[in-house]
Motif scaffolding. Sequence first.
Motif, PDB file in Angstrom:
ATOM      1  N   GLN A   7       7.637  12.355  -8.133  1.00 53.74           N
ATOM      2  CA  GLN A   7       6.307  11.775  -8.800  1.00 53.74           C
ATOM      3  C   GLN A   7       6.073  11.868 -10.418  1.00 53.74           C
ATOM      4  OE1 GLN A   7       3.130  11.440  -5.935  1.00 53.74           O
ATOM      5  NE2 GLN A   7       1.711  10.912  -7.544  1.00 53.74           N
ATOM      6  N   LYS A  59       4.200   8.385  -4.090  1.00 50.55           N
ATOM      7  CA  LYS A  59       5.455   9.295  -3.876  1.00 50.55           C
ATOM      8  C   LYS A  59       6.602   8.616  -3.276  1.00 50.55           C
ATOM      9  CE  LYS A  59       6.571  13.711  -1.704  1.00 50.55           C
ATOM     10  NZ  LYS A  59       6.322  14.958  -0.661  1.00 50.55           N
ATOM     11  N   GLU A  60       6.144   7.607  -2.319  1.00 48.51           N
ATOM     12  CA  GLU A  60       7.260   6.913  -1.641  1.00 48.51           C
ATOM     13  C   GLU A  60       7.964   5.898  -2.654  1.00 48.51           C
ATOM     14  OE1 GLU A  60       6.241   6.060   2.848  1.00 48.51           O
ATOM     15  OE2 GLU A  60       4.415   5.548   1.632  1.00 48.51           O
ATOM     16  N   GLN A 104       0.848  -1.191   0.045  1.00 47.72           N
ATOM     17  CA  GLN A 104       0.016  -0.005   0.012  1.00 47.72           C
ATOM     18  C   GLN A 104       0.889   1.078  -0.085  1.00 47.72           C
ATOM     19  OE1 GLN A 104      -3.424   0.057  -0.335  1.00 47.72           O
ATOM     20  NE2 GLN A 104      -3.164  -2.277  -0.631  1.00 47.72           N
ATOM     21  N   THR A 105       2.157   1.009  -0.563  1.00 49.34           N
ATOM     22  CA  THR A 105       3.040   2.348  -0.303  1.00 49.34           C
ATOM     23  C   THR A 105       2.579   3.441  -1.423  1.00 49.34           C
ATOM     24  OG1 THR A 105       5.036   0.390  -0.166  1.00 49.34           O
ATOM     25  CG2 THR A 105       5.407   3.028  -0.698  1.00 49.34           C
ATOM     26  N   SER A 106       2.575   4.508  -0.833  1.00 49.02           N
ATOM     27  CA  SER A 106       2.008   5.654  -1.816  1.00 49.02           C
ATOM     28  C   SER A 106       2.959   5.680  -3.118  1.00 49.02           C
ATOM     29  CB  SER A 106       2.244   7.029  -1.087  1.00 49.02           C
ATOM     30  OG  SER A 106       3.286   7.277  -0.931  1.00 49.02           O
TER      31      SER A 106
END
Length: 302
Positions: A278, A267-268, A263-265
């Motif tokens: 991004q 942006k990350e 579920q990493t964003s």
Amino acid sequence: MTDVSSIAASGRSHDSLGCSMDRLDDDRTIEGRDVTFYRKRSASAPPARVTTPATGRGYLVGPSAAGGHRRRIFKEHHSTVHDFEQNAVYLRNFADDYRADLSGSFNFMLLEINHSAVERIADAADYRNVSELRSLAAHPDPVLGGMLGALFATVDGSADRSALFVDQLSVAIGVHIVQQYGNGRGGAAAGGRRLSSRCQAKIKDLARSRLNGDLTVEELASACNLSQATFLRAFRESMGKTPYRWLLQQRIEKAVDLLQFSQTSLKEIATICGFSDQSHFTRAFVQVMGAAPGAWRRSRQS
């Protein structure tokens, strides 16, 4: 690697190459390995004569990015006139006084290379006894024009240039210049050489451990105990693509894994996989996968 937009210094009307700074519509500099690259463009050439005194800086090489440029170059007792089509190159030695009248548009991609770098590149490329580059004007060189065009290309107004991308192009451009314009002699290019499986494994381990950082051709070549020029040839022969394109593939594969199984964003993920931001991640992902990362993730979840 440094990529900067030139800012006119107070009190200076011309830059170090003799260009009128207040007339340039595009003025960029990229610092590569052994080479400094410039992008200079204006709708019209400077009306005054371009004059630069002799120095020990090395050489200036540049293809025209478009046609429509003419220059009269003055020697001690005569002058010559040259018309530049697209990818027509001039090469001059900074050790010579330079005087030229320019007309038409001015649209050049340039590179500056010093004498020690020429010798170093020639040795690595197995071109012996290269002591200088020959001066010329309006010589067609679509290969050099294509490589410099790729270096200065932008995507949606933004440049996607990793250090590895600039590094590998710097090496390839340096070798091309030495081979085409140097006064030495080289043997036949070493074709058909491939990286050993051990070397390929080392490179993969190095890339996976540094996905979020910059790699250089020098580091990758050193891992295989090869010169940079030999490594680039062998890498393409073995992997079917350039180091930059291969590393981009590794980063996209890591991003796909994170998009699908975490579920990493976004942006990350961009940071973890080594993209500058991004938007850079999105452009690269769309280019390879055909969909934006967010849309791709939602399609897998549904």
